[in-house]
Design a protein around this motif. Structure first.
Motif, PDB file in Angstrom:
ATOM      1  N   ARG A  39      -0.907  -2.782   0.743  1.00 48.74           N
ATOM      2  CA  ARG A  39      -0.123  -2.873  -0.496  1.00 48.74           C
ATOM      3  C   ARG A  39      -0.953  -3.522  -1.584  1.00 48.74           C
ATOM      4  N   ASN A  40      -0.566  -3.257  -2.816  1.00 47.85           N
ATOM      5  CA  ASN A  40      -1.233  -3.847  -3.986  1.00 47.85           C
ATOM      6  C   ASN A  40      -2.740  -3.648  -3.959  1.00 47.85           C
ATOM      7  N   GLY A  41      -3.183  -2.430  -3.614  1.00 45.29           N
ATOM      8  CA  GLY A  41      -4.609  -2.135  -3.626  1.00 45.29           C
ATOM      9  C   GLY A  41      -5.393  -2.798  -2.510  1.00 45.29           C
ATOM     10  N   ARG A  42      -4.728  -3.181  -1.430  1.00 45.22           N
ATOM     11  CA  ARG A  42      -5.399  -3.804  -0.281  1.00 45.22           C
ATOM     12  C   ARG A  42      -5.143  -2.976   0.974  1.00 45.22           C
ATOM     13  N   TRP A  43      -6.045  -3.089   1.928  1.00 46.67           N
ATOM     14  CA  TRP A  43      -5.881  -2.387   3.195  1.00 46.67           C
ATOM     15  C   TRP A  43      -4.919  -3.151   4.089  1.00 46.67           C
ATOM     16  N   GLY A  44      -4.417  -2.447   5.095  1.00 47.39           N
ATOM     17  CA  GLY A  44      -3.546  -3.065   6.084  1.00 47.39           C
ATOM     18  C   GLY A  44      -4.308  -3.303   7.374  1.00 47.39           C
ATOM     19  N   ALA A  45      -3.658  -3.964   8.324  1.00 45.45           N
ATOM     20  CA  ALA A  45      -4.255  -4.210   9.636  1.00 45.45           C
ATOM     21  C   ALA A  45      -3.329  -3.641  10.700  1.00 45.45           C
ATOM     22  N   MET A  46      -3.897  -2.897  11.629  1.00 45.71           N
ATOM     23  CA  MET A  46      -3.135  -2.302  12.728  1.00 45.71           C
ATOM     24  C   MET A  46      -3.867  -2.569  14.039  1.00 45.71           C
ATOM     25  N   ARG A  47      -3.129  -2.445  15.132  1.00 44.42           N
ATOM     26  CA  ARG A  47      -3.737  -2.532  16.461  1.00 44.42           C
ATOM     27  C   ARG A  47      -3.710  -1.127  17.043  1.00 44.42           C
ATOM     28  N   LEU A  48      -4.890  -0.595  17.319  1.00 49.47           N
ATOM     29  CA  LEU A  48      -5.033   0.734  17.910  1.00 49.47           C
ATOM     30  C   LEU A  48      -5.272   0.572  19.404  1.00 49.47           C
ATOM     31  N   THR A  49      -4.502   1.306  20.210  1.00 51.24           N
ATOM     32  CA  THR A  49      -4.706   1.289  21.656  1.00 51.24           C
ATOM     33  C   THR A  49      -5.138   2.674  22.089  1.00 51.24           C
ATOM     34  N   THR A  50      -6.350   2.746  22.628  1.00 49.55           N
ATOM     35  CA  THR A  50      -6.903   3.997  23.152  1.00 49.55           C
ATOM     36  C   THR A  50      -6.991   3.868  24.669  1.00 49.55           C
ATOM     37  N   GLU A  67      -2.897   4.118   4.057  1.00 52.14           N
ATOM     38  CA  GLU A  67      -1.927   5.174   4.342  1.00 52.14           C
ATOM     39  C   GLU A  67      -2.189   6.384   3.458  1.00 52.14           C
ATOM     40  N   ASP A  68      -2.005   7.552   4.050  1.00 45.58           N
ATOM     41  CA  ASP A  68      -2.095   8.820   3.330  1.00 45.58           C
ATOM     42  C   ASP A  68      -0.882   9.635   3.750  1.00 45.58           C
ATOM     43  N   GLY A  69       0.224   9.438   3.033  1.00 44.05           N
ATOM     44  CA  GLY A  69       1.470  10.058   3.451  1.00 44.05           C
ATOM     45  C   GLY A  69       1.870   9.471   4.801  1.00 44.05           C
ATOM     46  N   GLU A 119     -13.853  13.622   1.693  1.00 41.27           N
ATOM     47  CA  GLU A 119     -14.217  13.068   0.390  1.00 41.27           C
ATOM     48  C   GLU A 119     -13.009  12.414  -0.284  1.00 41.27           C
ATOM     49  N   ARG A 120     -11.862  13.081  -0.227  1.00 35.95           N
ATOM     50  CA  ARG A 120     -10.639  12.539  -0.841  1.00 35.95           C
ATOM     51  C   ARG A 120     -10.240  11.223  -0.179  1.00 35.95           C
ATOM     52  N   LEU A 121     -10.301  11.186   1.161  1.00 36.37           N
ATOM     53  CA  LEU A 121      -9.906   9.973   1.876  1.00 36.37           C
ATOM     54  C   LEU A 121     -10.930   8.853   1.688  1.00 36.37           C
ATOM     55  N   TRP A 122     -12.208   9.209   1.553  1.00 32.21           N
ATOM     56  CA  TRP A 122     -13.233   8.204   1.274  1.00 32.21           C
ATOM     57  C   TRP A 122     -12.943   7.556  -0.081  1.00 32.21           C
ATOM     58  N   GLU A 123     -12.595   8.380  -1.060  1.00 34.46           N
ATOM     59  CA  GLU A 123     -12.237   7.860  -2.389  1.00 34.46           C
ATOM     60  C   GLU A 123     -11.012   6.957  -2.300  1.00 34.46           C
ATOM     61  N   LEU A 124     -10.019   7.353  -1.501  1.00 37.48           N
ATOM     62  CA  LEU A 124      -8.826   6.541  -1.310  1.00 37.48           C
ATOM     63  C   LEU A 124      -9.212   5.189  -0.726  1.00 37.48           C
ATOM     64  N   ALA A 144     -17.606   8.149  10.096  1.00 34.19           N
ATOM     65  CA  ALA A 144     -16.471   9.059  10.263  1.00 34.19           C
ATOM     66  C   ALA A 144     -15.226   8.463   9.619  1.00 34.19           C
ATOM     67  N   VAL A 145     -14.479   9.293   8.914  1.00 30.98           N
ATOM     68  CA  VAL A 145     -13.173   8.931   8.392  1.00 30.98           C
ATOM     69  C   VAL A 145     -12.171   9.466   9.407  1.00 30.98           C
ATOM     70  N   VAL A 146     -11.430   8.572  10.023  1.00 30.02           N
ATOM     71  CA  VAL A 146     -10.533   8.923  11.131  1.00 30.02           C
ATOM     72  C   VAL A 146      -9.094   8.985  10.627  1.00 30.02           C
ATOM     73  N   VAL A 147      -8.463  10.131  10.873  1.00 28.93           N
ATOM     74  CA  VAL A 147      -7.067  10.340  10.489  1.00 28.93           C
ATOM     75  C   VAL A 147      -6.223  10.212  11.758  1.00 28.93           C
ATOM     76  N   LEU A 148      -5.227   9.342  11.719  1.00 22.58           N
ATOM     77  CA  LEU A 148      -4.301   9.158  12.822  1.00 22.58           C
ATOM     78  C   LEU A 148      -2.975   9.774  12.404  1.00 22.58           C
ATOM     79  N   GLU A 149      -2.685  10.939  12.979  1.00 24.27           N
ATOM     80  CA  GLU A 149      -1.480  11.683  12.619  1.00 24.27           C
ATOM     81  C   GLU A 149      -0.353  11.357  13.600  1.00 24.27           C
ATOM     82  N   PRO A 150       0.905  11.262  13.089  1.00 20.88           N
ATOM     83  CA  PRO A 150       2.027  11.021  14.010  1.00 20.88           C
ATOM     84  C   PRO A 150       2.142  12.169  15.009  1.00 20.88           C
TER      85      PRO A 150
END
Length: 151
Positions: A39-50, A67-69, A119-124, A144-150
């Motif tokens: 929020r407010n131009g800052r990144w978030g923090a998540m826990r990824l479990t692989t 977030e991207d949608g 490129e779009r996500l890198w800019e984001l 790599a820019v990694v997209v995590l889709e629901p």
């Protein structure tokens, strides 16, 4: 062309210690502390479990994301070091994973963004990290820019 500034990466021990402590805070608090939404131009923090590509055992890591949608977007970096991070190697072998974000757990499927989408996500991502290009220049290969889709 985007101007790149000179950046200094902390020693590997400092990076590993910080992330180990962060993982412990998230684990001990049940995710109530240490995870936040962007929020407010800052990144978030998540826990990824692989799941380990060789062992099949669950592996958790704390990552920054935007977030991207409905998708969560992160970068496959290893403290800006040369090798690919283990979590990314695990996701390439087994793309199904789960993420814990502020507000709950989500099952996701990972993929690398390519071409115009990358490129779009890198800019984001650059909107939340002005030094992104300078850090990326420290790596010998493209990050790599990694997209995590629901799922």
């Amino acid at each position: 062309m985007v101007e790149t500034r000179e950046v200094r990466v902390p020693p590997r021990l400092v990076i590993r210690t910080f992330w180990s402590v962060h993982r412990a805070v998230v684990r001990c608090s049940g995710g109530r502390l240490g995870l936040w939404r962007p929020r407010n131009g800052r990144w978030g923090a998540m826990r990824l479990t692989t799941h380990g590509r060789r062992t099949g055992r669950a592996r958790g890591v704390i990552l920054a994301y935007v977030e991207d949608g409905p998708n969560l977007v992160t970068l496959a970096m290893n403290g800006w070091g040369a090798p690919e991070p283990a979590w990314w190697l695990n996701l390439r072998a087994r793309p199904e994973a789960t993420v814990d974000v502020a507000g709950g757990r989500r099952p996701v499927r990972a993929r690398a963004a390519e071409g115009a989408e990358r490129e779009r996500l890198w800019e984001l991502y650059r909107t939340v990290d002005a030094s992104l290009d300078a850090y990326a220049a420290l790596r010998p290969a493209e990050t790599a820019v990694v997209v995590l889709e629901p799922r």
